[in-house]
Design an enzyme around this catalytic site. Sequence first.
Site, PDB file in Angstrom:
ATOM      1  N   ASP A  30       0.857  -1.184   0.000  1.00 31.09           N
ATOM      2  CA  ASP A  30       0.000   0.000   0.000  1.00 31.09           C
ATOM      3  C   ASP A  30       0.897   1.239   0.000  1.00 31.09           C
ATOM      4  OD1 ASP A  30      -1.726   2.213   1.068  1.00 31.09           O
ATOM      5  OD2 ASP A  30      -3.189   0.599   1.171  1.00 31.09           O
ATOM      6  N   ASN A  34     -13.081  -2.842   2.281  1.00 26.42           N
ATOM      7  CA  ASN A  34     -14.034  -1.735   2.278  1.00 26.42           C
ATOM      8  C   ASN A  34     -14.976  -1.935   1.100  1.00 26.42           C
ATOM      9  OD1 ASN A  34     -12.617  -0.560   4.429  1.00 26.42           O
ATOM     10  ND2 ASN A  34     -11.265   0.521   3.038  1.00 26.42           N
ATOM     11  N   VAL A  51     -11.014   2.884  -4.110  1.00 27.52           N
ATOM     12  CA  VAL A  51     -10.755   2.348  -5.449  1.00 27.52           C
ATOM     13  C   VAL A  51     -11.805   1.270  -5.700  1.00 27.52           C
ATOM     14  CG1 VAL A  51      -9.117   1.157  -6.948  1.00 27.52           C
ATOM     15  CG2 VAL A  51      -8.279   2.813  -5.254  1.00 27.52           C
ATOM     16  N   HIS A  55     -10.423  -5.308  -3.307  1.00 30.67           N
ATOM     17  CA  HIS A  55      -9.085  -5.610  -2.816  1.00 30.67           C
ATOM     18  C   HIS A  55      -9.164  -5.870  -1.325  1.00 30.67           C
ATOM     19  CE1 HIS A  55      -9.672  -1.255  -2.615  1.00 30.67           C
ATOM     20  NE2 HIS A  55      -8.799  -1.204  -1.614  1.00 30.67           N
ATOM     21  N   ILE A  56      -8.247  -6.687  -0.845  1.00 30.47           N
ATOM     22  CA  ILE A  56      -8.173  -7.025   0.573  1.00 30.47           C
ATOM     23  C   ILE A  56      -6.925  -6.374   1.142  1.00 30.47           C
ATOM     24  CG2 ILE A  56      -8.025  -8.875   2.276  1.00 30.47           C
ATOM     25  CD1 ILE A  56      -9.172 -10.777   0.098  1.00 30.47           C
ATOM     26  N   HIS A  57      -7.096  -5.652   2.239  1.00 32.59           N
ATOM     27  CA  HIS A  57      -5.951  -5.098   2.963  1.00 32.59           C
ATOM     28  C   HIS A  57      -5.470  -6.154   3.948  1.00 32.59           C
ATOM     29  CE1 HIS A  57      -6.626  -0.754   1.945  1.00 32.59           C
ATOM     30  NE2 HIS A  57      -7.858  -1.213   1.713  1.00 32.59           N
ATOM     31  N   GLN A 112     -14.608   2.590   0.729  1.00 36.46           N
ATOM     32  CA  GLN A 112     -13.900   2.135  -0.463  1.00 36.46           C
ATOM     33  C   GLN A 112     -13.526   3.338  -1.323  1.00 36.46           C
ATOM     34  OE1 GLN A 112     -16.003  -0.845  -2.724  1.00 36.46           O
ATOM     35  NE2 GLN A 112     -14.269  -1.229  -4.082  1.00 36.46           N
TER      36      GLN A 112
END
Length: 106
Positions: free
Chosen positions: A32, A87, A96, A100-102, A94
């Site tokens: 990130d 998110n 973007v 996606h997974i953080h 969210q």
Amino acid sequence: MNQEKSIFSKIIDREIPADIVYEDDKCIVIHDINPKARVHLLIIPKKPIDTLFDLKPEDRDLMGHMMLLLPQLANAQGLDGFKTQINTGASGGQEVFHIHIHLMGN
């Protein structure tokens, strides 16, 4: 599905640079650019799906693949515990609109 290409699609297509940690035929993992922990990775599917609301039954294997990848990535980063976050939607934080997974850990 959003018609405009997301920043993540541009990273996947190598149109913009990113610090890539891992890649396979289903997903890409990057650091990130605004980390919230010592380790803050983004696990991004190569298939562009805007939000969790847009998942289809055929995305089950893709999402399972990404979930199974999380502990492997955490181990490779030397983490003995980690937090995940997805998110969903603007009101869910969210930014973007490409799922996606953080993965975060210290």
